[in-house]
Design a protein around this motif. Structure first.
Motif, PDB file in Angstrom:
ATOM      1  N   UNK A 141       0.802  -1.099  -0.152  1.00 41.40           N
ATOM      2  CA  UNK A 141      -0.096  -0.006   0.055  1.00 41.40           C
ATOM      3  C   UNK A 141       0.755   1.333   0.077  1.00 41.40           C
ATOM      4  N   UNK A 142       1.038   1.752  -1.143  1.00 36.42           N
ATOM      5  CA  UNK A 142       2.138   3.082  -1.321  1.00 36.42           C
ATOM      6  C   UNK A 142       1.441   4.042  -2.120  1.00 36.42           C
ATOM      7  N   UNK A 143       1.757   5.333  -2.104  1.00 37.22           N
ATOM      8  CA  UNK A 143       1.422   6.377  -3.385  1.00 37.22           C
ATOM      9  C   UNK A 143       0.008   6.301  -3.722  1.00 37.22           C
ATOM     10  N   UNK A 144      -0.824   6.464  -2.441  1.00 38.24           N
ATOM     11  CA  UNK A 144      -2.300   6.459  -2.796  1.00 38.24           C
ATOM     12  C   UNK A 144      -2.811   5.394  -3.651  1.00 38.24           C
ATOM     13  N   UNK A 145      -2.214   4.243  -3.356  1.00 39.08           N
ATOM     14  CA  UNK A 145      -2.739   3.113  -4.335  1.00 39.08           C
ATOM     15  C   UNK A 145      -1.993   1.916  -3.691  1.00 39.08           C
TER      16      UNK A 145
END
Length: 396
Positions: A141-145
């Motif tokens: 789960x990273x960078x708004x996705x």
């Protein structure tokens, strides 16, 4: 809906669903109906071809009615309005479902592969598909996705970026592990035999029969028998079950624990052994990653609650995700865990009590259990409450 060919996955999508069992398929249908782009992945090259879970309860049929497939599933199953408990040839309790406040006042016995076929056909009508075989290896789960790494059947790696991920990938969920969500619980000491057989059985085919004995608990339920006459599901506890129980193994179990009379196992159509866990995920959500079905909860097969609870999870979660993807605040996803995790905790507690009650061995404890059960079940309110709970109607 993505139109990417089945042997080629897109680089991005709104939702990745991991696991194309009943929960994953149900979630996919709710997204497809709303026009949400998703990718449904499964590690197996083809869908289930064994019966495994075989009970569909009233509440699940209500949920499937909303998807337009309850009638088709009912047509492929066998309606069973009665649940009985026996000790040898003595009937201790009879619980009937025909008085329940539902359009489906019964238990439906239908093999899991049939349930999955009906769900997959419905998904395809909505324009969706299950992609196989793809093994998810990493989720971040990273960078708004969410970044989802996978390998195809040839071991070729790939990556998809998604807004959200649903982990419906079973008890050994990669999604749950990658999300760092704990899975609290334990394992029952006994092993379980699971078998579909053709046999002569003296109890009517409109009953699911639970047989108690000091040797262990046994459940016998009728299955649809168009192709295989006199087909039944047998579930039984053993201290150490054989890996693939044969006809002689099942015959021995029923001779010792069954009702007596003309029990003759003629053929084992499919069999397995398994260990049973009772565990619930510590959380159903970690950011943009959510869990459903056996990835979120596993429990004793007593009462046939597992697949039903998973389908209901997915039918609740899917529309919530649709609302978020269409612009509502992501905070509404917190309502998923708040609503569904207490249900799973209740199912685990209920099936654990049933399992421990059914597997009592000391004779004084068994005599007391039988006496109390025979007396209490005569109270209409008790019978009705038990039927309501088994049917999962409280989950509405």
């Amino acid at each position: 809906m993505s139109t990417t060919p089945s042997n080629e996955l897109p680089d991005t999508t709104s939702v990745v669903i991991v696991g194309a069992g009943p929960a994953g398929l149900t979630a996919a249908i709710t997204l497809a109906d709303a026009g949400i782009d998703f990718v449904l992945l499964d590690r197996l090259a083809e869908g289930a071809n064994t019966s495994r879970a075989a009970v569909v309860h009233a509440r699940t049929l209500e949920v499937l009615r909303e998807l337009g497939i309850a009638d088709e599933l009912i047509a492929r199953g066998i309606v069973v309005p009665t649940f009985t408990v026996h000790d040898g040839d003595r009937t201790l309790a009879t619980v009937r479902f025909d008085g329940l406040p539902t359009e489906y006042p019964y238990t439906l016995m239908v093999p899991q592969d049939t349930t999955e076929t009906v769900l997959l056909d419905r998904l395809r009508k909505a324009g969706g598909e299950a992609r196989r075989p793809y093994q998810v290896t990493r989720i971040v789960d990273e960078n708004n996705g969410v970044t989802v790494d996978y390998e195809d059947g040839a071991g070729t790696p790939g990556t998809i970026r998604a807004d959200y991920v649903i982990g419906a990938d079973g008890m050994h969920s990669v999604v749950r592990e990658q999300a760092g969500i704990g899975f609290t619980g334990d394992t029952y000491p006994a092993s379980f035999v699971l078998a579909d057989v053709r046999m002569d059985w003296p109890i009517a085919r409109n009953e699911v029969a639970l047989h108690l004995s000091p040797e262990g608990v046994t459940v016998v339920a009728p299955l649809p028998d168009d192709a295989e006459p006199n087909r039944y599901r047998v579930v039984a506890t053993l201290d150490e079950a054989p890996e693939h129980p044969d006809a002689a193994d099942i015959q021995s179990i029923l001779d010792i624990r069954g009702p007596g009379g003309a029990v003759k196992v003629r053929e084992v159509l499919w069999s397995s052994r398994f260990r049973v866990h009772h565990r619930v995920a510590n959380h159903y959500r970690a950011g943009r990653v959510l869990l459903a079905g056996d990835a979120a909860h596993v429990h004793s097969p007593a009462g046939g609650q597992g697949m039903n609870t998973g389908i209901q999870d997915a039918a609740f979660l899917g529309p919530l995700l649709v609302r978020v993807i269409q612009g509502e605040p992501a905070a509404i996803l917190d309502g998923y865990e708040a609503t569904r995790r207490p249900v799973a905790l209740g199912v685990v507690a209920f099936t654990d009590r049933m399992t421990k009650m059914a597997t009592l061995r000391p004779r004084p404890a068994r005599l007391l259990r039988n006496t109390v059960m025979s007396l209490v079940i005569r109270i209409p309110a008790v019978r009705n409450k038990l039927a309501f709970q088994l049917a999962e109607l409280a989950n509405r």
